[in-house]
Design an enzyme around this catalytic site. Structure first.
Site, PDB file in Angstrom:
ATOM      1  N   LYS A  17      -7.590   1.390  -2.353  1.00 23.09           N
ATOM      2  CA  LYS A  17      -7.104   0.737  -1.132  1.00 23.09           C
ATOM      3  C   LYS A  17      -7.110   1.713   0.041  1.00 23.09           C
ATOM      4  CE  LYS A  17      -5.179  -2.085   1.787  1.00 23.09           C
ATOM      5  NZ  LYS A  17      -3.880  -2.712   1.774  1.00 23.09           N
ATOM      6  N   LYS A  22       0.067   5.566   9.170  1.00 22.18           N
ATOM      7  CA  LYS A  22       0.717   5.658   7.856  1.00 22.18           C
ATOM      8  C   LYS A  22      -0.340   5.705   6.746  1.00 22.18           C
ATOM      9  CE  LYS A  22       1.911   2.419   5.247  1.00 22.18           C
ATOM     10  NZ  LYS A  22       2.325   1.334   4.372  1.00 22.18           N
ATOM     11  N   THR A  35       0.848  -1.189   0.000  1.00 20.89           N
ATOM     12  CA  THR A  35       0.000   0.000   0.000  1.00 20.89           C
ATOM     13  C   THR A  35       0.883   1.237   0.000  1.00 20.89           C
ATOM     14  OG1 THR A  35      -1.692  -1.166   1.255  1.00 20.89           O
ATOM     15  CG2 THR A  35      -1.793   1.237   1.272  1.00 20.89           C
TER      16      THR A  35
END
Lengths: 303, 303, 303, 303
Positions: free
Chosen positions: C171, C240, C95
């Site tokens: 995502k 993150k 990701t």
């Protein structure tokens, strides 16, 4: 002009004193008895009920701290609306919600009376010294008739327009802007402290530059000294005003994201037991959120 | 002291001019050539590369607008770190992120050099007049050695401490506080307008009272006049600084809710095509959120 | 098809295992040596450098946890772009931020290669069982050539379109929606507890009704049991991803107010020492803000 | 058990119908006459006043949409409290604020009556089919006495505890969690669209994975199809409930940042004329904030 003054808290007492000293024909009343004392020595006459305070008067002034108190005093058989003569004026000097003021204005109008909103800017000591700012809203003719009275009270008036609630909107906007300044300072001081900056240095930078104004000097000083018991305006009262600002926004379908943050932080301060501290204690709420209260200057997670 | 100045945008040019006029031994360089012209007439010597600007100098000053530009100029074979002599000082006067400054300080330290951060408060015209405030952070001995230089540039210095990034944290905090003031004004003016209040009246209340300071006078005026093309600080640059403030908060694990709102509103302004307007245009973003731009003063949903 | 797999963390290892078992010609590499072991028994060949892993291959797959790691591995003389043959494909399964992916796609395109983004939905155990969902974005022809490979890995693919960063946007959006669900649960459970409601009852109401889905069952359960050491996804990794979502919003000038709140609360969790706990610990951040962690069920300020 | 049902809107009518069909001794009343019609054919008896509906009954049920309506019906000389016999029970099935319920419970208790709060989960058609969930709060003995009645109405009950307001807190928490899901979807769909992602693809990812639940399927579908006139729950009613959730938070000093965002966005929808649309129209508010409504997919400011 025959005037009555209802609500003799610290601010009301100071304002009523100005009118007494200006030798107005003045009746005074307070829910809790015994507050009029010193005023009677200056020429005011204490009465026992709102009904007495209203009968035959030209102007009745209220200085109350909550909308509920205003509604209780204004409505009902013994209330202001029912007992003030037609053609007279009710001057609301407390800070109230726009809904309460809109409702009250309609009731007064139906009774042939006028509502003038005249919330004030300044503290009780400024009031006693005739240094208040006064924001005035209401029907032009009624406002005009209050001119002398308001001149006896304050230093300066600001004309909000013909709607009484407009004056409240300005007062709420002013307090909201103050709250915003405090909250952003709270965050900024925490950010600086996270980089080992002494709060006094940031204070100097701010108040020595773009922010050389009382809002930053007074509340910044409290934050720098963490002296939240030096109370100018309590968290609880501030929360009341921010909720009124949000309600005014809600009434007019105006989102106010910064007020939402202020409300959350003030609620957090309530929850942490700071209801009676100065609202600069928002700086402590910020350090609770960043854990720097407990742990001292931040270290980077990455270090 | 042999000084070099890199980055001759409007602000850099004005500061370098101060040093030229003070008769410093001064080399100047700019990425885009042709900016040095007038400075050479005042005694500065233009050089063709950062390498030349660094060789044998005591102090090199940079005034750049982005972290990327700073990294490109500082690192690499032809960069400042590689070409500045041991014992010399790099003074960073642009507004940069704490991460970039921490990294740069470490590189300089490893090369036996010192990094001093010295971001400024004020506009280019203030710089030319020697009226800047300068926030200074870095190793005490290096800061001491810059004292004369900084005195030639500005009106006043603020001591941020021994960490260079501390000076940046203060600068970012200052701009964040300004942004907070603008955003809350934006909301407050919209709230007042929702109750038919003329913006100029709220402006008088604010700047005549707790907010009698440049932040409110300058930006409040722009909001009142909706004159967003009178640009002090663009939305795009403001967004850069607020993002740096958020990153500084992130680096130290400090949540900054008011900065989050500012970021969102600045992004909205970017999206609506206002990137190059003054950031007081946040007031227009607010009226977009409340639909009052399109429809004029709000009416209560309930009416 | 000659495939290489770079990045053998838990997820990477599980996915590479699927390819080994499907008898692909498979080279594997990991920065930290010694992770390939068991895979070589299943037919994979471990190599010593990214350069070896790229030379002459049709497809190289990376599964890395940070943008920095991706950039380091992709760029430079020994990197993927420099060593992969023209006509080959780089499949990014980690990701990553849209900026990193946009930059990487441009570099690959310039080198006559194609970038396909294929971030996954699911945990390592789902990966081992071939139960992952895979979001696929990139040039149509390259995506088509990966079809068999992706079918060997996962249960289902979702077509994001021709831009690799579109797959990352999906995502990140998915994880953002999950974070939003957790944050609102955190607040709602605290609200209910403020009225003496047992958390398990609210859990039943939610998951027995409109919210009968894994997001609420899994994370609601952790909140009810305050079992934040049962880690599905850590605060640090969640932060993150939320930062990447905010950056994706920033890149496209899209304000994301709910992501701002999430970021602030995750930073608070970091500051309070919960970096390695499950991000359902946001429920504890909420109780810190409301002081109910310390004091038990709320009492009204008015009581 | 002698039962009366007050408030025959769509939901009230459906619930009263369940009781009529279960052959309860049932009186019905509605402020606006003419709503009882069909119920009388199923055995209910229509009465002309709340007073009549209360005299000599064991249980009176109210299903009203606003706190004001509840207070008007409950208080005063002709109200429920004054006319219900001691020992009887008032079951409040509408969604009300905790303040109103706390006040009402105290009044009933003072009159020797009991208040049971029993807000429902589901739509009128579910009510007619006996498929409602019912959250029940109040004194244990009174709740026990309502068991049969509630079993005749709904599919399942959830026990909120001995405080009536606890049931309201759960109902408000449930709606708040729903609002949070909608708002985050609104933002996430806008983010994805900013990267040229077809909304239907994100919908598949979400509802095919962690979010396979009605909240996401129903409201996600509306967002994907931008079909905001297919109304499940209007913006105006949603705003009422979110304001009640915020008030419940305020009453217990619990900050609810996500509710603040929801409130602002719902106010924006009101301001933009979407009061009567489904609250999934928050997705349109989001596109207004990001300007993507007007301009189509975002382009990076940097491009």
């Amino acid at each position: 002009v025959k005037v009555s003054f209802l609500g003799l808290g610290r601010m009301g007492h100071a304002i009523a004193g100005r009118l007494a000293d200006a030798e107005y024909d003045l009746l005074v009343w307070n829910r809790t008895p015994g507050r009029a004392g010193e005023l009677t020595g200056r020429g005011a006459v204490a009465v026992d009920s709102p009904r007495e305070a209203c009968a035959g008067r030209d102007v009745v002034i209220t200085m109350l701290s909550h909308d509920d108190a205003l509604r209780q005093l204004a409505f009902g058989e013994d209330g202001i609306v029912a007992n003030l003569p037609p053609g007279s004026i009710h001057v609301v000097m407390g800070t109230h919600g726009v809904d309460a003021v809109i409702e009250l204005a309609a009731r007064h109008e139906a009774a042939g009376q006028a509502l003038v909103a005249a919330p004030v800017l300044g503290r009780p000591d400024a009031a006693a010294a005739g240094e208040l700012g006064i924001i005035v809203g209401g029907p032009a003719e009624a406002v005009e008739r209050c001119r002398g009275l308001l001149a006896a009270i304050g230093r300066r008036t600001f004309a909000a327009g013909e709607r009484a609630e407009s004056a409240m909107a300005i007062k709420l906007a002013n307090n909201f802007v103050l709250g915003g300044a405090i909250e952003v300072m709270a965050e900024a001081f925490d950010l600086a402290r996270g980089y080992d900056v002494k709060p006094a240095v940031l204070y100097e930078v701010l108040t020595g530059g773009l922010f050389a104004a009382p809002a930053y000097k007074v509340y910044g000083q409290i934050i720098v000294e963490e002296d939240y018991d030096r109370v100018g305006f309590t968290v609880e009262l501030a929360l009341k005003d921010i909720n009124l600002a949000l309600a005014a926004g809600g009434h007019a379908a105006i989102p106010l994201p910064s007020a939402g943050i202020l409300r959350d932080r003030l609620l957090g301060a309530m929850a942490h037991g700071d209801a009676d501290r100065d609202w600069a204690v928002l700086a402590r709420e910020q350090t609770r959120a960043s854990a720097s209260e407990a742990t001292g200057p931040r270290r980077s997670p990455a270090q």
